[in-house]
Design an enzyme around this catalytic site. Structure first.
Site: not given
Ligand code: ATR
Length: 274
Positions: A68, A104
């Site tokens: 990420k 997220d």
């Protein structure tokens, strides 16, 4: 039907064998009537994988552990929040230009805000890893008063300082009071499913308790919370919402959240019965 017009989507990470993303993304694409397929790619060479996205014209990619943050230098542009969090879980290929997003934080906020108005709330955030970081930025956005608890005090201290929050040692969990408790650690996940990161005696009626762990779905923490009359939010809530936001970025269409959750629940039940 797969034909010459089919758009390719996927997830890159390592490991990705147990990822639930292909299950619900393919279901959602199908229900939206879109000609697309979503696959899981277990990646060992990140630079080559990103070249592959460009070279093959893959339309949209989810990014998971451990890439990420590592993926950022390979992209052409970053959405503002992803740049702040320094984590990308979504890549959109806009005519060859790779843009990084983070859904997220949004997924976590939407999951929380379905059950509780976050204005002025005191939040205990358990964890200071990647997931906790994304959630912390969301809570900051809403002006919550956040206390971070983490096994490693140094990581908690760094995240707290960055966002103007406070942190406390795990031993103080439950001593002061909170309106909202969010578990963003892996405690309670299989195979240590009987552990809870939060003392049950500190849970009280009126609290909202969210767990990001979804294997098992009804974690020890959520069972304790239900028994004590708390509102609970399970790990599928954030997972489904971050995925729905990805589809919206890639296709401009918002998929049905309840259908996504149903696909996820089915996949987890099938897994559990194996
Ligand atoms: P993710 O991207 O899923 O957040 P991560 O960045 O590895 O994964 O973070 C895992 C989080 O769970 C961390 O907050 C970690 O605490 P440390 O920072 O001290 O490592 C927490 N965690 C994992 N196992 C734990 C355990 N057995 N007890 C307490 N905290 C734990």
């Amino acid at each position: 039907m797969i034909d010459a017009g089919t758009q390719l989507y996927g997830i890159i990470g390592n490991p990705v064998r147990h990822s639930l993303s292909p299950v619900f993304h393919n279901g959602a694409l199908r229900r939206l009537g879109l000609n697309g397929v979503y696959l899981a790619f277990e990646v060992t060479h990140l630079a080559e994988a990103v070249q592959g996205i460009r070279g093959l014209g893959i339309r949209g990619v989810s990014v998971t552990i451990p890439y990420k943050t590592e993926v950022i230098p390979f992209l052409d542009q970053l959405e503002e929040v992803a740049a702040k969090i320094q984590a990308v879980n979504t890549i959109a290929n806009e005519k060859g230009k790779l843009i990084g997003y983070n859904t997220d934080w949004r997924g976590a906020l939407e999951a929380l805000e379905e059950k509780v108005d976050l204005t002025d709330k005191r939040v205990f955030l358990l964890g200071a890893g990647g997931a906790a970081r994304a959630i912390a930025f969301g809570l900051k956005e809403r002006g919550c008063r956040v206390t971070i608890f983490n096994r490693s005090g140094e990581k908690a201290d760094a995240l707290a300082k960055e966002l103007g929050f406070v942190h406390r040692p795990l031993s103080e969990l439950g001593k002061p009071d909170a309106d909202v408790v969010v578990n963003a650690t892996s405690v309670g996940m299989h195979p240590t499913g009987e552990q809870s990161p939060f003392p049950p005696e500190a849970l009280r009626q009126g609290m909202t308790v969210m767990d990001i762990v979804y294997r098992p779905l009804r974690t020890r923490l959520l069972r304790d919370a239900e028994e004590r009359g708390c509102r609970t939010i399970d790990g599928l809530a954030m997972l489904a919402r971050q995925g729905a936001a990805q589809i919206e970025i890639w296709t401009g269409k918002r998929p049905d959240l309840e259908e996504i959750k149903r696909d996820l629940r089915r996949a987890l039940e099938a897994e559990a019965s194996r």
